[in-house]
Scaffold this motif. Structure first.
Motif, PDB file in Angstrom:
ATOM      1  N   ILE A  15      50.697  15.160 -38.435  1.00 24.25           N
ATOM      2  CA  ILE A  15      51.122  15.483 -37.071  1.00 24.25           C
ATOM      3  C   ILE A  15      50.111  16.412 -36.417  1.00 24.25           C
ATOM      4  CG2 ILE A  15      53.571  15.192 -37.597  1.00 24.25           C
ATOM      5  CD1 ILE A  15      53.762  18.296 -37.653  1.00 24.25           C
ATOM      6  N   TRP A  16      50.077  16.382 -35.096  1.00 26.53           N
ATOM      7  CA  TRP A  16      49.232  17.303 -34.338  1.00 26.53           C
ATOM      8  C   TRP A  16      49.873  17.518 -32.978  1.00 26.53           C
ATOM      9  CZ3 TRP A  16      47.903  12.397 -35.851  1.00 26.53           C
ATOM     10  CH2 TRP A  16      47.863  11.437 -34.857  1.00 26.53           C
TER      11      TRP A  16
ATOM     12  N   SER B 217      51.969  21.215 -45.277  1.00 21.40           N
ATOM     13  CA  SER B 217      50.962  22.224 -44.968  1.00 21.40           C
ATOM     14  C   SER B 217      50.783  22.248 -43.459  1.00 21.40           C
ATOM     15  CB  SER B 217      49.631  21.934 -45.672  1.00 21.40           C
ATOM     16  OG  SER B 217      49.043  20.758 -45.165  1.00 21.40           O
ATOM     17  N   ILE B 218      50.498  23.421 -42.954  1.00 20.80           N
ATOM     18  CA  ILE B 218      50.255  23.625 -41.529  1.00 20.80           C
ATOM     19  C   ILE B 218      48.853  24.190 -41.391  1.00 20.80           C
ATOM     20  CG2 ILE B 218      50.981  24.855 -39.448  1.00 20.80           C
ATOM     21  CD1 ILE B 218      53.000  22.759 -40.485  1.00 20.80           C
ATOM     22  N   GLU B 219      48.097  23.624 -40.482  1.00 20.37           N
ATOM     23  CA  GLU B 219      46.711  24.030 -40.289  1.00 20.37           C
ATOM     24  C   GLU B 219      46.419  24.117 -38.796  1.00 20.37           C
ATOM     25  OE1 GLU B 219      44.633  20.792 -42.093  1.00 20.37           O
ATOM     26  OE2 GLU B 219      45.830  20.918 -43.915  1.00 20.37           O
ATOM     27  N   ARG B 220      45.273  24.712 -38.488  1.00 15.24           N
ATOM     28  CA  ARG B 220      44.778  24.646 -37.118  1.00 15.24           C
ATOM     29  C   ARG B 220      43.262  24.762 -37.158  1.00 15.24           C
ATOM     30  NH1 ARG B 220      47.255  30.073 -34.491  1.00 15.24           N
ATOM     31  NH2 ARG B 220      46.131  31.567 -35.753  1.00 15.24           N
ATOM     32  N   PRO B 221      42.613  24.149 -36.188  1.00 16.33           N
ATOM     33  CA  PRO B 221      41.154  24.245 -36.128  1.00 16.33           C
ATOM     34  C   PRO B 221      40.730  25.702 -35.975  1.00 16.33           C
ATOM     35  CG  PRO B 221      41.949  22.533 -34.642  1.00 16.33           C
ATOM     36  CD  PRO B 221      43.147  23.288 -35.125  1.00 16.33           C
ATOM     37  N   VAL B 222      39.643  26.086 -36.623  1.00 17.37           N
ATOM     38  CA  VAL B 222      39.191  27.473 -36.560  1.00 17.37           C
ATOM     39  C   VAL B 222      38.739  27.859 -35.157  1.00 17.37           C
ATOM     40  CG1 VAL B 222      38.597  27.605 -38.998  1.00 17.37           C
ATOM     41  CG2 VAL B 222      36.864  26.886 -37.361  1.00 17.37           C
TER      42      VAL B 222
ATOM     43  N   ASP C 161      40.257  26.658 -32.283  1.00 14.27           N
ATOM     44  CA  ASP C 161      41.280  26.293 -31.303  1.00 14.27           C
ATOM     45  C   ASP C 161      42.646  26.799 -31.750  1.00 14.27           C
ATOM     46  OD1 ASP C 161      43.033  25.142 -29.511  1.00 14.27           O
ATOM     47  OD2 ASP C 161      42.392  23.085 -29.896  1.00 14.27           O
ATOM     48  N   GLU C 162      43.044  27.960 -31.274  1.00 14.87           N
ATOM     49  CA  GLU C 162      44.321  28.558 -31.693  1.00 14.87           C
ATOM     50  C   GLU C 162      45.536  27.868 -31.079  1.00 14.87           C
ATOM     51  OE1 GLU C 162      45.016  32.256 -28.672  1.00 14.87           O
ATOM     52  OE2 GLU C 162      43.532  32.540 -30.252  1.00 14.87           O
ATOM     53  N   HIS C 163      45.315  26.908 -30.197  1.00 15.32           N
ATOM     54  CA  HIS C 163      46.441  26.227 -29.545  1.00 15.32           C
ATOM     55  C   HIS C 163      46.739  24.848 -30.109  1.00 15.32           C
ATOM     56  CE1 HIS C 163      46.844  29.419 -26.658  1.00 15.32           C
ATOM     57  NE2 HIS C 163      45.548  29.374 -26.453  1.00 15.32           N
ATOM     58  N   THR C 164      45.983  24.430 -31.101  1.00 13.96           N
ATOM     59  CA  THR C 164      46.259  23.149 -31.746  1.00 13.96           C
ATOM     60  C   THR C 164      46.823  23.404 -33.133  1.00 13.96           C
ATOM     61  OG1 THR C 164      44.509  22.006 -30.540  1.00 13.96           O
ATOM     62  CG2 THR C 164      45.235  21.000 -32.592  1.00 13.96           C
ATOM     63  N   VAL C 165      47.924  22.723 -33.440  1.00  9.20           N
ATOM     64  CA  VAL C 165      48.542  22.808 -34.761  1.00  9.20           C
ATOM     65  C   VAL C 165      48.478  21.420 -35.385  1.00  9.20           C
ATOM     66  CG1 VAL C 165      50.688  23.234 -36.019  1.00  9.20           C
ATOM     67  CG2 VAL C 165      50.078  24.690 -34.090  1.00  9.20           C
ATOM     68  N   VAL C 166      48.054  21.388 -36.638  1.00 11.34           N
ATOM     69  CA  VAL C 166      47.955  20.150 -37.402  1.00 11.34           C
ATOM     70  C   VAL C 166      48.810  20.338 -38.649  1.00 11.34           C
ATOM     71  CG1 VAL C 166      46.381  18.612 -38.643  1.00 11.34           C
ATOM     72  CG2 VAL C 166      45.596  19.803 -36.577  1.00 11.34           C
ATOM     73  N   GLY C 167      49.578  19.329 -38.991  1.00 18.50           N
ATOM     74  CA  GLY C 167      50.418  19.445 -40.178  1.00 18.50           C
ATOM     75  C   GLY C 167      50.411  18.183 -41.003  1.00 18.50           C
ATOM     76  N   GLU C 168      50.724  18.351 -42.272  1.00 18.25           N
ATOM     77  CA  GLU C 168      50.872  17.238 -43.197  1.00 18.25           C
ATOM     78  C   GLU C 168      52.193  17.423 -43.930  1.00 18.25           C
ATOM     79  OE1 GLU C 168      47.531  17.425 -45.821  1.00 18.25           O
ATOM     80  OE2 GLU C 168      46.205  16.446 -44.392  1.00 18.25           O
ATOM     81  N   LEU C 169      53.034  16.401 -43.861  1.00 12.48           N
ATOM     82  CA  LEU C 169      54.310  16.429 -44.566  1.00 12.48           C
ATOM     83  C   LEU C 169      54.322  15.256 -45.532  1.00 12.48           C
ATOM     84  CD1 LEU C 169      54.853  17.165 -41.318  1.00 12.48           C
ATOM     85  CD2 LEU C 169      57.075  17.691 -42.271  1.00 12.48           C
TER      86      LEU C 169
END
Length: 103
Positions: free
Chosen positions: A6-7, A36-41, A43-51
């Motif tokens: 997801i993003w 897991s939840i990640e974000r680009p180093v 871009d603090e406004h983008t959230v990327v996740g893997e379920l």
């Protein structure tokens, strides 16, 4: 194993995290094995996740519910949301010796 990738864009990560932590869709009860939840180093406004899920059906069902949440109550903390389901074909974890560094 299947992964729901997801993003989305968030205006305020802390506010988004409160909603995420409240677990409105019941991740564990819905079949999520790990996330897991990640974000680009940069871009603090983008959230990327893997379920991760054991079955494709569980991943698809959760994705449908998540999409409805993004359109409804989640729209106050999320925009530009999307997802893709992938199948894990191979996974390898490397164990590093303590103190050993890659060249």
């Amino acid at each position: 194993m299947y992964v729901l990738n997801i993003w989305h864009t968030v205006a305020d990560y802390a506010e988004w995290k409160k909603v995420f932590d409240s677990d409105p869709l019941g991740r564990e009860a819905s079949g999520v094995c790990r996330y897991s939840i990640e974000r680009p180093v940069d871009d603090e406004h983008t959230v990327v996740g893997e379920l991760e899920f054991d079955s494709l059906a569980e991943a698809e069902t959760f994705a449908d519910r998540l999409e409805e949440t993004w359109k409804g109550p989640g729209s106050r903390v999320v925009s530009n949301a999307g997802y893709r389901i992938t199948e894990v074909l191979e996974q390898k974890h490397f164990v590093r010796e303590s103190g050993r560094r890659a060249a």
